[in-house]
Design a protein around this motif. Structure first.
Motif, mmCIF file in Angstrom:
data_model
loop_
_atom_site.group_PDB
_atom_site.id
_atom_site.type_symbol
_atom_site.label_atom_id
_atom_site.label_comp_id
_atom_site.label_asym_id
_atom_site.label_seq_id
_atom_site.Cartn_x
_atom_site.Cartn_y
_atom_site.Cartn_z
ATOM 1 N N LEU A 18 64.700 -0.437 107.717
ATOM 2 C CA LEU A 18 65.625 -1.130 108.653
ATOM 3 C C LEU A 18 64.442 -2.275 109.134
ATOM 4 O O LEU A 18 63.523 -2.116 109.581
ATOM 5 C CB LEU A 18 65.676 -0.243 110.045
ATOM 6 C CG LEU A 18 66.548 -0.719 110.986
ATOM 7 C CD1 LEU A 18 67.096 0.308 111.826
ATOM 8 C CD2 LEU A 18 66.106 -1.748 111.758
ATOM 9 N N HIS A 112 66.944 -2.250 103.477
ATOM 10 C CA HIS A 112 68.105 -1.347 103.660
ATOM 11 C C HIS A 112 69.060 -1.622 104.603
ATOM 12 O O HIS A 112 70.270 -1.566 104.383
ATOM 13 C CB HIS A 112 67.687 0.052 104.015
ATOM 14 C CG HIS A 112 68.822 1.153 104.324
ATOM 15 N ND1 HIS A 112 69.444 1.580 103.253
ATOM 16 C CD2 HIS A 112 69.125 1.875 105.570
ATOM 17 C CE1 HIS A 112 70.407 2.473 103.691
ATOM 18 N NE2 HIS A 112 70.435 2.488 105.051
ATOM 19 N N GLU A 113 68.844 -2.276 105.887
ATOM 20 C CA GLU A 113 69.550 -2.662 106.834
ATOM 21 C C GLU A 113 68.804 -3.826 107.544
ATOM 22 O O GLU A 113 67.663 -3.830 107.696
ATOM 23 C CB GLU A 113 69.985 -1.671 107.742
ATOM 24 C CG GLU A 113 70.559 -2.107 109.308
ATOM 25 C CD GLU A 113 70.853 -0.859 110.109
ATOM 26 O OE1 GLU A 113 71.630 -1.147 111.076
ATOM 27 O OE2 GLU A 113 70.361 0.208 109.643
ATOM 28 N N TYR A 128 68.127 0.417 119.790
ATOM 29 C CA TYR A 128 68.746 0.690 118.323
ATOM 30 C C TYR A 128 68.050 1.139 117.447
ATOM 31 O O TYR A 128 68.375 2.359 116.443
ATOM 32 C CB TYR A 128 69.174 -0.781 117.781
ATOM 33 C CG TYR A 128 70.000 -0.790 116.529
ATOM 34 C CD1 TYR A 128 71.510 -0.580 116.729
ATOM 35 C CD2 TYR A 128 69.385 -1.036 115.480
ATOM 36 C CE1 TYR A 128 72.286 -0.685 115.486
ATOM 37 C CE2 TYR A 128 70.218 -1.012 114.079
ATOM 38 C CZ TYR A 128 71.745 -0.868 114.090
ATOM 39 O OH TYR A 128 72.378 -0.766 113.207
ATOM 40 N N ILE A 129 66.864 1.157 117.081
ATOM 41 C CA ILE A 129 65.812 1.626 116.207
ATOM 42 C C ILE A 129 65.667 3.085 116.576
ATOM 43 O O ILE A 129 65.670 3.926 115.798
ATOM 44 C CB ILE A 129 64.424 0.815 116.060
ATOM 45 C CG1 ILE A 129 64.759 -0.567 115.534
ATOM 46 C CG2 ILE A 129 63.429 1.475 115.082
ATOM 47 C CD1 ILE A 129 63.569 -1.651 115.625
ATOM 48 N N GLN A 131 67.674 4.855 117.983
ATOM 49 C CA GLN A 131 68.896 5.846 117.572
ATOM 50 C C GLN A 131 69.141 5.906 116.071
ATOM 51 O O GLN A 131 69.608 7.290 115.690
ATOM 52 C CB GLN A 131 70.222 5.062 118.151
ATOM 53 C CG GLN A 131 70.317 4.876 119.437
ATOM 54 C CD GLN A 131 71.524 4.042 120.121
ATOM 55 O OE1 GLN A 131 72.366 3.429 118.944
ATOM 56 N NE2 GLN A 131 71.714 3.696 121.272
ATOM 57 N N LYS A 132 68.697 4.920 115.279
ATOM 58 C CA LYS A 132 68.716 5.201 113.799
ATOM 59 C C LYS A 132 67.530 6.005 113.205
ATOM 60 O O LYS A 132 68.147 6.615 112.253
ATOM 61 C CB LYS A 132 68.517 3.822 113.218
ATOM 62 C CG LYS A 132 69.802 2.708 113.346
ATOM 63 C CD LYS A 132 70.943 3.096 112.583
ATOM 64 C CE LYS A 132 72.118 2.192 112.558
ATOM 65 N NZ LYS A 132 73.021 2.472 111.396
ATOM 66 N N GLN A 133 66.587 5.996 113.875
ATOM 67 C CA GLN A 133 65.197 6.762 113.220
ATOM 68 C C GLN A 133 65.134 6.645 111.906
ATOM 69 O O GLN A 133 64.978 7.679 111.164
ATOM 70 C CB GLN A 133 65.642 8.409 113.722
ATOM 71 C CG GLN A 133 65.340 8.735 115.190
ATOM 72 C CD GLN A 133 63.876 8.513 115.517
ATOM 73 O OE1 GLN A 133 62.993 8.962 114.944
ATOM 74 N NE2 GLN A 133 63.790 7.785 116.602
ATOM 75 N N PRO A 134 64.887 5.367 111.578
ATOM 76 C CA PRO A 134 64.920 5.203 109.986
ATOM 77 C C PRO A 134 63.170 5.728 109.802
ATOM 78 O O PRO A 134 62.217 5.888 110.559
ATOM 79 C CB PRO A 134 64.652 3.753 110.060
ATOM 80 C CG PRO A 134 64.312 3.182 111.262
ATOM 81 C CD PRO A 134 64.751 4.168 112.232
ATOM 82 N N LYS A 224 73.675 -7.703 114.093
ATOM 83 C CA LYS A 224 73.168 -6.817 112.637
ATOM 84 C C LYS A 224 73.993 -7.676 111.575
ATOM 85 O O LYS A 224 75.109 -8.127 111.779
ATOM 86 C CB LYS A 224 73.916 -5.326 112.673
ATOM 87 C CG LYS A 224 74.002 -4.830 111.371
ATOM 88 C CD LYS A 224 74.389 -3.229 111.351
ATOM 89 C CE LYS A 224 74.509 -2.654 109.787
ATOM 90 N NZ LYS A 224 74.980 -1.509 109.856
#
Length: 249
Positions: A18, A112-113, A128-129, A131-134, A224
């Motif tokens: 991310l 990746h994003e 946001y990060i 929530q995504k937990q990359p 995004k």
């Protein structure tokens, strides 16, 4: 979560996972203000020639951006949030090209994003990060015209990193206390942000932009990067066109 702070175009090319492309002064602060003013969609374009071409084939699009900090000929607005405060952008599609931020998006091919980064929505970026937990986060500081690092982008990356570490209980050494935002503002004011206080530059780098770009957590959304499938012009059918989508957090 592995969090890496990277710099300039090499950093964008090396970014994985991310990826947050950071441009505080002023691309991705301006983009946030544009969405707040009602913009429908923003196309971040690296090539100014392509930006002109898209505008010529889509006259209703709004052309925003800069080269050497100043508004190029034929553009509707410069890369300046203060200019947008009185602009009518409701429902408008924007073509946005700059010397730093949009170049970073164009070069982050291995991410990746991708989301954009600035102080005005830094808190939303952190949420946001979370929530995504990359597994991997790349914070890419685009600096001044992609030529050298700047205080504001590096400090923004450090702020996001420290907030993620604090909220994940990963901040190892309490003696390594991160700088407060007020301390960061003073460093920026005396360093790479000093140009916004130069009387000779007020027509293109006004003091108001300094204040607007450092209005931390003003907006509760992230931007995004998404891919547009259909071409925007008749001559670039093979070229990948990206756009920014507003996601409220």
């Amino acid at each position: 979560m592995e969090i890496n702070i990277l710099q300039l175009l090499d950093g964008a090319r090396d970014a994985r996972g991310l990826t947050v492309i950071i441009d505080v002064f002023r691309a991705f602060s301006t983009a946030c203000y544009a969405f707040d003013r009602g913009a429908f969609r923003i196309f971040p374009i690296g090539d100014i020639g392509l930006a002109y071409e898209i505008k010529s084939q889509n006259p209703d699009f709004v052309l925003i951006g800069e080269r050497n900090e100043q508004k190029p000929p034929g553009f509707d607005f410069g890369n300046s949030p203060s200019q947008l405060l009185t602009g009518n952008l409701s429902g408008k599609t924007i073509v946005h090209t700059t010397s730093s931020g949009t170049q970073g998006i164009a070069n982050a091919k291995n991410a990746h994003e991708i989301i954009t980064g600035s102080f005005v929505n830094a808190g939303a970026i952190v949420k946001y990060i979370q929530q995504k937990q990359p597994e991997t986060v790349s914070l890419v500081c685009m600096g001044y015209a992609c030529e050298y690092p700047t205080d504001e982008d590096t400090l923004c990356a450090e702020w996001i990193k420290s907030e993620l570490e604090i909220r994940s209980h990963l901040l190892a050494d309490a003696g390594n206390k991160p700088k407060s935002f007020a301390e960061m503002v003073e460093i920026i004011r005396k360093g790479s942000g000093a140009r916004f206080f130069d009387p000779e530059k007020q027509s293109w780098s006004p003091q108001a932009d300094f204040e607007l770009c450092l209005d931390i957590n003003r907006f509760g959304f992230v931007l995004k990067v998404e891919k547009k499938e259909k071409p925007l012009t008749n001559f670039h059918r093979g070229e990948e066109i990206l756009y920014l989508r507003k996601i409220t957090i």
